[in-house]
Design an enzyme around this catalytic site. Structure first.
Site, PDB file in Angstrom:
ATOM      1  N   LYS A  40       0.880  -1.198  -0.026  1.00  0.00           N
ATOM      2  CA  LYS A  40      -0.134   0.024   0.148  1.00  0.00           C
ATOM      3  C   LYS A  40       0.888   1.045  -0.023  1.00  0.00           C
ATOM      4  O   LYS A  40       2.126   1.240   0.368  1.00  0.00           O
ATOM      5  CB  LYS A  40      -0.770   0.007   1.407  1.00  0.00           C
ATOM      6  CG  LYS A  40      -0.313  -0.024   2.616  1.00  0.00           C
ATOM      7  CD  LYS A  40      -0.928  -0.318   3.808  1.00  0.00           C
ATOM      8  CE  LYS A  40      -0.252  -0.130   4.966  1.00  0.00           C
ATOM      9  NZ  LYS A  40      -0.999  -0.478   6.195  1.00  0.00           N
ATOM     10  N   ARG A 138     -11.113   0.170  14.458  1.00  0.00           N
ATOM     11  CA  ARG A 138     -10.903   0.925  13.180  1.00  0.00           C
ATOM     12  C   ARG A 138     -11.948   0.315  12.158  1.00  0.00           C
ATOM     13  O   ARG A 138     -12.770   1.181  11.927  1.00  0.00           O
ATOM     14  CB  ARG A 138      -9.471   0.893  12.874  1.00  0.00           C
ATOM     15  CG  ARG A 138      -9.185   1.515  11.464  1.00  0.00           C
ATOM     16  CD  ARG A 138      -7.802   1.654  11.290  1.00  0.00           C
ATOM     17  NE  ARG A 138      -7.022   0.218  10.505  1.00  0.00           N
ATOM     18  CZ  ARG A 138      -5.848   0.228  10.162  1.00  0.00           C
ATOM     19  NH1 ARG A 138      -4.739   1.264  10.154  1.00  0.00           N
ATOM     20  NH2 ARG A 138      -5.608  -0.798   9.552  1.00  0.00           N
ATOM     21  N   HIS A 167      -6.186  -7.017  12.770  1.00  0.00           N
ATOM     22  CA  HIS A 167      -5.210  -6.115  12.461  1.00  0.00           C
ATOM     23  C   HIS A 167      -4.960  -5.983  14.025  1.00  0.00           C
ATOM     24  O   HIS A 167      -5.559  -5.419  14.740  1.00  0.00           O
ATOM     25  CB  HIS A 167      -5.299  -5.031  11.644  1.00  0.00           C
ATOM     26  CG  HIS A 167      -4.260  -4.190  11.525  1.00  0.00           C
ATOM     27  ND1 HIS A 167      -2.979  -4.613  10.963  1.00  0.00           N
ATOM     28  CD2 HIS A 167      -3.950  -2.880  11.582  1.00  0.00           C
ATOM     29  CE1 HIS A 167      -2.130  -3.798  10.992  1.00  0.00           C
ATOM     30  NE2 HIS A 167      -2.554  -2.558  11.139  1.00  0.00           N
ATOM     31  N   ARG A 223       0.914 -10.624   7.157  1.00  0.00           N
ATOM     32  CA  ARG A 223       0.927  -9.413   6.227  1.00  0.00           C
ATOM     33  C   ARG A 223       1.919  -8.435   6.644  1.00  0.00           C
ATOM     34  O   ARG A 223       1.786  -7.498   7.121  1.00  0.00           O
ATOM     35  CB  ARG A 223      -0.346  -8.787   6.498  1.00  0.00           C
ATOM     36  CG  ARG A 223      -1.769  -9.493   6.196  1.00  0.00           C
ATOM     37  CD  ARG A 223      -3.024  -8.537   6.111  1.00  0.00           C
ATOM     38  NE  ARG A 223      -2.906  -7.898   7.135  1.00  0.00           N
ATOM     39  CZ  ARG A 223      -3.617  -8.209   8.271  1.00  0.00           C
ATOM     40  NH1 ARG A 223      -4.181  -9.360   8.481  1.00  0.00           N
ATOM     41  NH2 ARG A 223      -3.634  -7.360   9.461  1.00  0.00           N
ATOM     42  N   TYR A 267      14.304  30.973   5.864  1.00  0.00           N
ATOM     43  CA  TYR A 267      13.069  31.651   6.405  1.00  0.00           C
ATOM     44  C   TYR A 267      13.149  32.082   8.164  1.00  0.00           C
ATOM     45  O   TYR A 267      13.566  30.910   8.946  1.00  0.00           O
ATOM     46  CB  TYR A 267      11.996  30.948   6.501  1.00  0.00           C
ATOM     47  CG  TYR A 267      11.349  31.002   4.819  1.00  0.00           C
ATOM     48  CD1 TYR A 267      11.367  31.923   4.064  1.00  0.00           C
ATOM     49  CD2 TYR A 267      11.253  29.861   4.028  1.00  0.00           C
ATOM     50  CE1 TYR A 267      10.851  31.916   2.779  1.00  0.00           C
ATOM     51  CE2 TYR A 267      11.147  29.422   2.768  1.00  0.00           C
ATOM     52  CZ  TYR A 267      10.657  30.789   2.074  1.00  0.00           C
ATOM     53  OH  TYR A 267      10.481  30.869   0.952  1.00  0.00           O
TER      54      TYR A 267
HETATM   55  C1  PLP Z   1      -0.343  -1.633   7.101  1.00  0.00           C
HETATM   56  C2  PLP Z   1      -0.805  -2.782   7.247  1.00  0.00           C
HETATM   57  C3  PLP Z   1      -0.164  -3.918   7.333  1.00  0.00           C
HETATM   58  C4  PLP Z   1       1.075  -3.887   7.439  1.00  0.00           C
HETATM   59  O1  PLP Z   1       1.806  -3.439   8.749  1.00  0.00           O
HETATM   60  P1  PLP Z   1       3.201  -3.267   9.146  1.00  0.00           P
HETATM   61  O2  PLP Z   1       3.389  -2.607  10.360  1.00  0.00           O
HETATM   62  O3  PLP Z   1       4.143  -2.313   8.127  1.00  0.00           O
HETATM   63  O4  PLP Z   1       3.995  -4.583   8.756  1.00  0.00           O
HETATM   64  C5  PLP Z   1      -0.773  -5.039   7.560  1.00  0.00           C
HETATM   65  N1  PLP Z   1      -2.047  -5.297   7.644  1.00  0.00           N
HETATM   66  C6  PLP Z   1      -2.984  -4.024   7.524  1.00  0.00           C
HETATM   67  C7  PLP Z   1      -4.381  -4.118   7.466  1.00  0.00           C
HETATM   68  C8  PLP Z   1      -2.392  -2.916   7.368  1.00  0.00           C
HETATM   69  O5  PLP Z   1      -2.975  -1.647   7.237  1.00  0.00           O
END
Ligand code: PLP
Length: 379
Positions: A40, A138, A167, A223, A267
């Site tokens: 992503k 979430r 998650h 994941r 700046y």
């Molecule tokens: C971003 C995300 C991940 C990966 O998480 P990391 O901490 O980068 O390994 C896995 N699952 C979901 C649903 C996510 O949004």
């Protein structure tokens, strides 16, 4: 360093490092568990299609994205693994999902019905991953809602229940109590699915932190995101795998000038030279994703030495103090994030200067910065 014509600010990405990190994730979970490489946000700034291809070459069994649009970009590359839209599809995206054969997270019956109808319209089946909220608060169903949901979508035409997932909110904590509570809620959700006669082949919960620290969360698929790009999600997890940062943000000095003591820089004149100095300007700024919080805090590498960012980071330019590196002028290579002559500045170090996390430092690198792919970085 690899140069591109024109502005010399580039993000060099090592395909060898991406592949090695993916194989390392696979080694953490063993051969029986699939790796869904999370690509992503343009593969955390590394370039979605090139990174996805590298991960598939390294054995990734699936690719995870957040949005349908991201899924379409990967699908067009024709890689032969499932693409899972972890953020779900929004109303109106069903036909696109079906046309590109994307798999989608879902937690409402209406959305699954619409996805199934769109899939049937093109003679296909849509793969749905049941999303469960186990503690992140979430997205997803509460474990107690999973049974009724499964019963309602189980027999919908055009729909296959391919997965169930959740998650972690804090798998990167030293204390794994919260993660274990989430594991228990996930078990409740899976039991409810089984009671409804649904046994999805893909069961996934582990992000990078859980890949590294929580074997009980590996199930049939994991994941990982961040670790594939070479960073551990927390310092105490860094020794669990050999990860190699895969991105190097480089540029070259645009102009360098000798100035007197008491000269204000940038700046607001927030930095004033304390001595006769050489101040150099870099063609990178916050519009490129180099955060303004790096002002007067961050360091960059010049000839393998650390030199400070002085004054405020501008939209398109950043000034550095190169007084202590003699002979430096326009065209001199500078590493903002990455390695140079054996020295290194990691995304987590930049994140520390900018009050954020490595994830944001990497994903913030802007579209204005070309990605240049190499097999390995120059030594
Ligand atoms: C971003 C995300 C991940 C990966 O998480 P990391 O901490 O980068 O390994 C896995 N699952 C979901 C649903 C996510 O949004």
């Amino acid at each position: 360093m690899r140069d591109v014509p024109g502005r010399p600010t580039v993000a060099e990405v090592s395909l060898g490092a991406l592949r090695a990190n993916c194989r390392e994730a696979q080694a953490c979970v063993g051969p029986g568990v699939g790796v869904m490489a999370v690509v992503k946000a343009d593969a955390y700034g590394h370039g979605a299609v090139a990174a996805a291809r590298a991960f598939v070459e390294a054995g990734a069994a699936a690719l995870g994205v957040s949005t349908v649009e991201e899924g379409v970009e990967i699908a067009r590359a024709g890689l032969d693994v499932p693409i899972v839209v972890l953020g779900g599809a929004f109303p109106g995206e069903e036909a696109t999902v079906a046309a590109h054969g994307l798999a989608v997270a879902a937690w409402t019956v209406e959305s699954v019905r619409a996805l199934g109808a769109a899939a049937r319209a093109v003679g296909r089946t849509v793969a749905v991953h049941v999303k469960v909220n186990t503690g992140m608060t979430r997205l997803g169903l509460e474990p107690g809602e999973v049974g009724a949901f499964a019963a309602a979508i189980r027999d919908l035409p055009g729909v296959a229940i391919a997965g169930v997932f959740s998650h972690f909110a804090s798998a990167d904590d030293l204390d794994t109590a919260a993660a274990r509570t989430q594991l228990a809620r996930f078990a409740e959700a899976r039991a409810a699915l089984a009671a409804a006669g649904v046994h999805p082949p893909l069961v996934h919960l582990a992000n990078s932190a859980a890949v590294l620290s929580l074997p009980a969360a590996h199930f049939t698929m994991v994941r990982p995101g961040l670790m594939l790009y070479g960073y551990a999600p927390a310092p105490h997890l860094a020794a669990r795998a050999r990860l190699r940062p895969a991105l190097c943000l480089r540029t070259r000095i645009t102009q360098a000038r000798a100035v007197a003591a008491e000269t204000p820089v940038g700046y607001g004149g927030t930095f004033v030279t304390a001595r006769p100095s050489v101040i150099a300007t870099l063609p990178i700024g916050y519009a490129d994703g180099y955060h303004r919080l790096a002002s007067n805090r961050a360091q960059v590498l010049v000839r393998g030495r650390r030199v400070p960012v002085v004054g405020r980071v501008c939209m398109d330019h950043t000034m550095i103090d190169v007084t202590d590196v003699p002979g430096v002028g326009a065209g001199e290579p500078v590493v903002v994030l990455g390695v140079q002559d054996g020295a290194a500045i990691g995304a987590d170090e930049v994140a520390g200067w900018c009050d954020t996390i490595s994830y944001e430092v990497l994903t913030a690198i802007g579209r204005r910065v070309p990605r240049v792919y190499v097999e390995e970085f120059d030594a």
